[in-house]
Design an enzyme around this catalytic site. Structure first.
Site, PDB file in Angstrom:
ATOM      1  N   ASN A   9       0.878  -1.171   0.000  1.00 38.10           N
ATOM      2  CA  ASN A   9       0.000   0.000   0.000  1.00 38.10           C
ATOM      3  C   ASN A   9       0.915   1.221   0.000  1.00 38.10           C
ATOM      4  O   ASN A   9       1.496   1.555   1.033  1.00 38.10           O
ATOM      5  CB  ASN A   9      -0.902  -0.029   1.240  1.00 38.10           C
ATOM      6  N   LYS A  11       0.140   4.215  -0.200  1.00 42.41           N
ATOM      7  CA  LYS A  11      -0.478   5.406   0.415  1.00 42.41           C
ATOM      8  C   LYS A  11      -0.197   6.613  -0.485  1.00 42.41           C
ATOM      9  O   LYS A  11      -0.200   6.466  -1.702  1.00 42.41           O
ATOM     10  CB  LYS A  11       0.022   5.579   1.856  1.00 42.41           C
ATOM     11  N   HIS A  94      -9.455   1.171   4.650  1.00 40.72           N
ATOM     12  CA  HIS A  94      -8.201   1.302   5.390  1.00 40.72           C
ATOM     13  C   HIS A  94      -8.432   2.218   6.599  1.00 40.72           C
ATOM     14  O   HIS A  94      -9.204   3.160   6.523  1.00 40.72           O
ATOM     15  CB  HIS A  94      -7.108   1.879   4.479  1.00 40.72           C
ATOM     16  N   GLU A  96      -6.804   4.553   7.775  1.00 42.88           N
ATOM     17  CA  GLU A  96      -6.561   5.981   7.501  1.00 42.88           C
ATOM     18  C   GLU A  96      -7.773   6.612   6.815  1.00 42.88           C
ATOM     19  O   GLU A  96      -8.083   7.778   7.027  1.00 42.88           O
ATOM     20  CB  GLU A  96      -5.285   6.144   6.666  1.00 42.88           C
ATOM     21  N   GLU A 166      -5.371  -5.016  10.295  1.00 44.36           N
ATOM     22  CA  GLU A 166      -4.335  -4.023  10.563  1.00 44.36           C
ATOM     23  C   GLU A 166      -4.633  -3.302  11.885  1.00 44.36           C
ATOM     24  O   GLU A 166      -5.448  -2.377  11.920  1.00 44.36           O
ATOM     25  CB  GLU A 166      -4.293  -2.978   9.444  1.00 44.36           C
ATOM     26  N   GLY A 172       2.655   2.095  10.751  1.00 44.01           N
ATOM     27  CA  GLY A 172       3.612   3.194  10.615  1.00 44.01           C
ATOM     28  C   GLY A 172       4.320   3.552  11.914  1.00 44.01           C
ATOM     29  O   GLY A 172       4.981   4.580  12.003  1.00 44.01           O
ATOM     30  N   SER A 212       3.588  -2.428  10.191  1.00 45.71           N
ATOM     31  CA  SER A 212       5.040  -2.516  10.387  1.00 45.71           C
ATOM     32  C   SER A 212       5.616  -3.881   9.984  1.00 45.71           C
ATOM     33  O   SER A 212       6.511  -4.406  10.646  1.00 45.71           O
ATOM     34  CB  SER A 212       5.419  -2.158  11.828  1.00 45.71           C
TER      35      SER A 212
HETATM   36  P1  13P Z   1       3.119   0.161   7.634  1.00 49.40           P
HETATM   37  O1  13P Z   1       3.597  -1.111   7.004  1.00 49.40           O
HETATM   38  O2  13P Z   1       3.889   1.374   7.165  1.00 49.40           O
HETATM   39  O3  13P Z   1       3.033   0.051   9.120  1.00 49.40           O
HETATM   40  O4  13P Z   1       1.617   0.407   7.104  1.00 49.40           O
HETATM   41  C1  13P Z   1       0.696  -0.622   7.199  1.00 49.40           C
HETATM   42  C2  13P Z   1      -0.484  -0.246   6.400  1.00 49.40           C
HETATM   43  O5  13P Z   1      -1.250   0.624   6.782  1.00 49.40           O
HETATM   44  C3  13P Z   1      -0.715  -0.935   5.132  1.00 49.40           C
HETATM   45  O6  13P Z   1      -1.976  -0.681   4.646  1.00 49.40           O
END
Ligand code: 13P
Length: 248
Positions: A9, A11, A94, A96, A166, A172, A212
C-alpha cells in the site's frame, strides 16, 4: 496448500514518473515468488503501474473507490473507472480512510458490494485502536467490522475478497503486533467468516496482517496458522524490502 498474497500500500507516495521503473524493478525481484504480489498505488500512478506490470507477476490495485457508479461526487473515482484501466484489486476501509475521511463500516460495505459487482477484488481492512485493545474489545470489534463489511454479500462473492487485519497502533509506528496477537485476530476473522459462509469460504480465504511488516518479521508472521501474507505500507516503497517480504 496455504495461499499467500502480499500487497503493498503505497499510500500517498511516489510520483507517476517514478512508478514504471519501480514496478519493473520490483517485478524482476519477485519473479518466481510463491506469494501473489500486488501493488496498490495512488490513482495518479495507476496507468503507469498497469502498463509496467503487463506480462509480469505483479498485480495492480487502487487504494479506494466510490460506491456510486457515477455522478456529482467531485474528486471521487468509481469502480468502472478502475476496471476500465485494468486495475484488479482495491483496498477498502483502510484505517486511515476511516480515521481521516469519515469512512464507516456502512460505507465500507457499500464499497465492497460495488467493487465485487464490477469485478474488482477487494482487500477489506479491519483493525482496532490502542484504546480498544486496552479495553479488551478487540475481537468483538473485529467481528462486528467483518459482519457489517460483508452484509448482503453472498458466499460466492465473499470468496473473492481478501481481509486485512491491521491494528491501528501498529501502522507506521514500527510497533508490530506479536505473531500470536496477529494470529489470534486473524483466526477470529476466519471464525466469523466460517459462521457467515461455511468451511470452504473460510478455509480458502486470504487473511493478511498489516502493521510494520518488514523483511525481518515477515517469515514469522506469515508462518502463523491463520495469516496468508501481508498488507505492507512503508516497506513496500523500497523494492528490496518489499521483495524481501514477498520472498519471506
Ligand atoms: P506500515 O507497514 O507502514 O506500518 O503500514 C501498514 C499499512 O497501513 C498498510 O496498509
Amino acid at each position: 496448500m496455504k495461499k499467500y498474497v502480499v500487497a503493498g500500500n503505497w499510500k500517498m507516495n511516489k510520483l507517476p514518473s517514478e512508478t514504471a521503473a519501480f514496478i519493473k524493478e520490483l517485478a524482476l525481484k519477485v519473479e518466481g515468488a510463491v506469494a501473489e504480489v500486488v501493488a496498490c498505488v495512488p490513482y495518479t500512478s495507476l496507468a503507469a503501474a498497469v502498463e509496467a506490470a503487463k506480462g509480469t507477476c505483479v498485480k495492480i490495485g487502487a487504494q479506494n473507490l466510490h460506491f456510486e457508479d457515477s455522478g456529482a461526487f467531485t474528486g471521487e473515482v468509481s469502480a468502472d473507472m478502475l476496471v476500465d484501466m485494468d486495475v484488479e484489486y482495491v483496498i477498502i476501509g483502510h484505517s486511515e480512510r476511516r480515521q481521516y475521511f469519515g469512512e464507516t463500516d456502512v460505507t465500507v460495505n457499500k464499497k465492497v458490494i460495488k467493487a465485487i459487482e464490477k469485478g474488482l477484488k477487494p482487500i477489506v481492512c479491519v483493525g482496532e485502536s490502542l484504546e480498544e485493545r486496552e479495553q479488551g474489545i478487540t475481537i468483538d470489534l473485529i467481528r462486528s467490522q467483518v459482519k457489517i463489511a460483508f452484509m448482503n454479500v453472498s458466499a460466492e462473492d465473499a470468496a473473492k475478497c481478501i481481509i486485512a487485519y491491521e491494528p491501528i497502533w501498529a501502522i507506521g509506528t514500527g510497533k508490530t503486533a506479536t505473531d500470536e496477537q496477529a494470529n489470534e485476530v486473524c483466526a477470529a476473522i476466519r471464525v466469523v467468516v466460517r459462521e457467515l459462509y461455511g468451511d470452504s469460504v473460510a478455509d480458502g480465504l486470504v487473511i493478511q496482517y498489516g502493521g510494520s511488516v518488514k523483511p525481518s518479521n515477515a517469515a514469522a508472521l506469515f508462518g502463523m496458522s491463520d495469516i496468508n501474507g501481508g498488507l505492507v505500507g512503508g516497506a513496500s516503497l523500497k523494492s528490496d524490502d518489499f521483495a524481501g517480504i514477498v520472498k519471506f
